[in-house]
Design an enzyme around this catalytic site. Structure first.
Site, PDB file in Angstrom:
ATOM      1  N   HIS A 169      -4.986   1.521   7.098  1.00 30.43           N
ATOM      2  CA  HIS A 169      -3.673   1.669   6.802  1.00 30.43           C
ATOM      3  C   HIS A 169      -2.902   2.338   8.209  1.00 30.43           C
ATOM      4  CE1 HIS A 169      -4.488   2.931   2.292  1.00 30.43           C
ATOM      5  NE2 HIS A 169      -3.921   1.753   2.300  1.00 30.43           N
ATOM      6  N   CYS A 202      -3.203  11.225   3.598  1.00 26.08           N
ATOM      7  CA  CYS A 202      -3.655  10.108   2.496  1.00 26.08           C
ATOM      8  C   CYS A 202      -3.422  10.974   1.238  1.00 26.08           C
ATOM      9  CB  CYS A 202      -5.069   9.934   2.459  1.00 26.08           C
ATOM     10  SG  CYS A 202      -5.571   8.889   3.980  1.00 26.08           S
ATOM     11  N   GLU A 242       0.854  -1.161   0.048  1.00 27.94           N
ATOM     12  CA  GLU A 242      -0.154  -0.050  -0.126  1.00 27.94           C
ATOM     13  C   GLU A 242       0.760   1.340  -0.070  1.00 27.94           C
ATOM     14  OE1 GLU A 242      -3.624   0.193   0.138  1.00 27.94           O
ATOM     15  OE2 GLU A 242      -3.385  -2.001  -0.522  1.00 27.94           O
TER      16      GLU A 242
HETATM   17  N1  LIG Z   1      -4.897   6.135   4.308  1.00 23.65           N
HETATM   18  C1  LIG Z   1      -4.718   6.503   2.985  1.00 23.65           C
HETATM   19  N2  LIG Z   1      -3.272   6.504   3.008  1.00 23.65           N
HETATM   20  N3  LIG Z   1      -5.371   6.399   1.907  1.00 23.65           N
HETATM   21  C2  LIG Z   1      -6.876   6.461   2.198  1.00 23.65           C
HETATM   22  C3  LIG Z   1      -7.174   5.651   0.874  1.00 23.65           C
HETATM   23  C4  LIG Z   1      -8.734   6.033   0.744  1.00 23.65           C
HETATM   24  C5  LIG Z   1      -9.390   4.851  -0.293  1.00 23.65           C
HETATM   25  N4  LIG Z   1     -10.525   4.883  -0.535  1.00 23.65           N
HETATM   26  C6  LIG Z   1     -11.229   4.509  -1.621  1.00 23.65           C
HETATM   27  O1  LIG Z   1     -10.825   3.864  -2.525  1.00 23.65           O
HETATM   28  C7  LIG Z   1     -12.883   4.502  -1.535  1.00 23.65           C
HETATM   29  C8  LIG Z   1     -13.433   4.584  -2.897  1.00 23.65           C
HETATM   30  C9  LIG Z   1     -15.021   4.390  -2.858  1.00 23.65           C
HETATM   31  O2  LIG Z   1     -15.562   3.840  -2.112  1.00 23.65           O
HETATM   32  O3  LIG Z   1     -15.491   4.906  -3.938  1.00 23.65           O
HETATM   33  C10 LIG Z   1      -8.983   3.437  -0.108  1.00 23.65           C
HETATM   34  O4  LIG Z   1      -9.707   2.672   0.852  1.00 23.65           O
HETATM   35  O5  LIG Z   1      -7.935   2.915  -0.346  1.00 23.65           O
END
Ligand SMILES: N=C(N)NCCC[C@H](NC(=O)CCC(=O)O)C(=O)O
Length: 446
Positions: free
Chosen positions: A252, A370, A176
């Site tokens: 994460h 993020c 990730e």
């Molecule tokens: N914590 C960090 N670094 N990043 C956050 C990423 C959020 C992302 N959300 C999404 O991909 C949701 C998309 C949706 O449901 O339409 C994920 O879960 O991978």
């Protein structure tokens, strides 16, 4: 030779298809906001406002372009054919969730774009990038190839920058990226300690793992990246996340911990063997290491997950002060806000806080941290970065205009099949690749 270095933040620009499709099992906000109408224009402007504010604070701020969505090329790999319009129409009819996954603007969360090791830490003295394979979620697993192209177009000079392909795309090497990676140091230019956090072991059944939600990142992925980036194992710490908090929505490590220079700001339940993690970090960093541990009695895991207190950016101002960049949700939570007031008055190493409205991103589980990929750069490396990707008054004005011209202010799932959304997105991205001087990075440009 003495050299100075800075930490640059490269934020993901939110793409024109930003929407809420509930694609991320284990990410509470994504599940909760599924089917809520989104506002891509506001999302992009909120992100740009944060970038501009950090640039105005005297920090180096970069911009990473979004991906081409809808991802027609992936839909074709899945058997949809004919004209682009019929690919869209058939996908919407036969597999609307697959279409939604191929339309996600999730590349905006560039903390998941790659893992980056600064040149002071690597054996060959170059900055190393490995795009994250993001294998745990289909909609994210289709990002890494174009991410690699965007990173290469941004950090192009091979005298300074090395780009690796993503790790093998299987769950054993689930990666990730920087969301689970932190670098500690005393001075950005000096060798630091690289801290990798994983959710589970893929090849060793002796260790605990979460039982409800997925552990996206493996130990084996962390080890592979340390080898690729030629890191010194005496300067690497690999730690397991507490599986119990993954099961409460901490998908994460950057949802429960953030670090910068010699400061680690984390929750007391962040890691599996918390004290051993602290001891190893202190030993390997040597010298002053500051750990600011937040107890459950002040901030519960639930409060951490809903407020995104730890998804803050911990940045060092040109005058040396440490500032936390927080989402507004922290101010709206009375326990978190009381904790922050206490933290500032205790003077434990965090000098100031700044609050940003990032609601559009937050509703998909993406906070300030993020949205950014950190890249520590020496002065010559910074001079070698594609200059069009760096934030300035002019670039900010140009990008706001570009968003106003091309983005919609409302999107629901049914709109994803609209053939004009595809045309609008491609038109916007074609123009953007010129603004950011990227060349042809998108499949539709090839
Ligand atoms: N914590 C960090 N670094 N990043 C956050 C990423 C959020 C992302 N959300 C999404 O991909 C949701 C998309 C949706 O449901 O339409 C994920 O879960 O991978």
């Amino acid at each position: 030779m003495s050299m100075s270095a800075v930490e640059a933040n490269f934020d993901g620009l939110v793409g024109p298809t930003h929407n809420y499709s509930g694609l991320s099992f284990g990410n509470v906000a994504s599940a909760k906001n599924q089917a809520t109408p989104s506002n891509p224009k506001q999302a992009a402007l909120q992100g740009l406002a944060k970038m501009k504010a950090l640039s105005d604070m005297g920090l180096v701020q970069g911009i990473l372009a979004p991906q081409e969505r809808p991802d027609i090329a992936t839909l074709r790999r899945l058997g949809f054919n004919g004209s682009d319009q019929s690919v869209l129409a058939e996908a919407a009819r036969q597999a609307p969730k697959v279409l939604a996954a191929c339309c996600s603007a999730s590349s905006m969360w560039t903390a998941n774009a790659a893992t980056v090791s600064p040149s002071a830490d690597t054996m060959d003295g170059k900055v190393h990038f490995t795009p994250a394979n993001l294998i745990n979620k289909f909609h994210r697993s289709i990002e890494h190839e174009v991410t690699g192209r965007i990173l290469t177009a941004t950090f192009a000079d091979d005298n300074y920058f090395v780009h690796h392909p993503a790790l093998p795309s299987v769950e054993h090497f689930g990666d990730e990226g920087a969301a689970n990676h932190t670098r500690f140091c005393h001075d950005y230019a000096q060798p630091g300690v690289e801290f990798f956090v994983f959710g589970r072991h893929a090849f060793d059944g002796r260790f605990p793992k979460p039982t409800t939600y997925p552990a996206r990142h493996t130990f084996e992925a962390c080890e592979a990246v340390t080898r690729l980036h030629q890191l010194d194992s005496d300067k690497v710490v690999i730690a397991q996340q507490n599986p119990e908090v993954i099961d409460q929505g901490v998908f994460h490590n950057d949802v429960i911990a953030v670090g910068n220079r010699n400061v680690l700001f984390c929750h007391e339940q962040a890691f599996l063997d918390q004290q051993a993690v602290y001891d190893e970090l202190k030993l390997k960093l040597s010298g002053d290491m500051r750990i600011i541990e937040v107890p459950t009695k002040s901030v519960s895991i639930e409060d951490a997950v809903t407020s995104y207190l730890f998804n803050s950016q911990l940045v060092t101002m040109p005058d040396g002060k440490n500032v936390l960049i927080l989402p507004e949700e922290c101010r709206n939570n009375p326990r978190v806000w009381a904790y922050l007031e206490q933290l500032l008055s205790d003077k434990q190493g965090i000098d100031d806080i700044k609050v940003f409205d990032l609601k559009q991103s937050m509703a998909n589980g993406g906070g300030p941290a993020c949205l950014r990929l950190r890249v520590v750069l020496t002065q010559p490396e910074l001079a070698a970065v594609n200059p069009s990707t760096l934030m300035s008054d002019a670039v900010y004005g140009r990008l706001c205009q570009w968003v106003e011209a091309h983005y919609r202010d409302r999107l629901v799932e049914a709109d994803l099949a609209d053939p004009s959304l595809l045309v609008e997105s491609r038109t916007a991205l074609d123009e953007l690749s010129q603004i950011l001087g990227l060349g042809s990075v998108y499949p539709f440009q090839q």
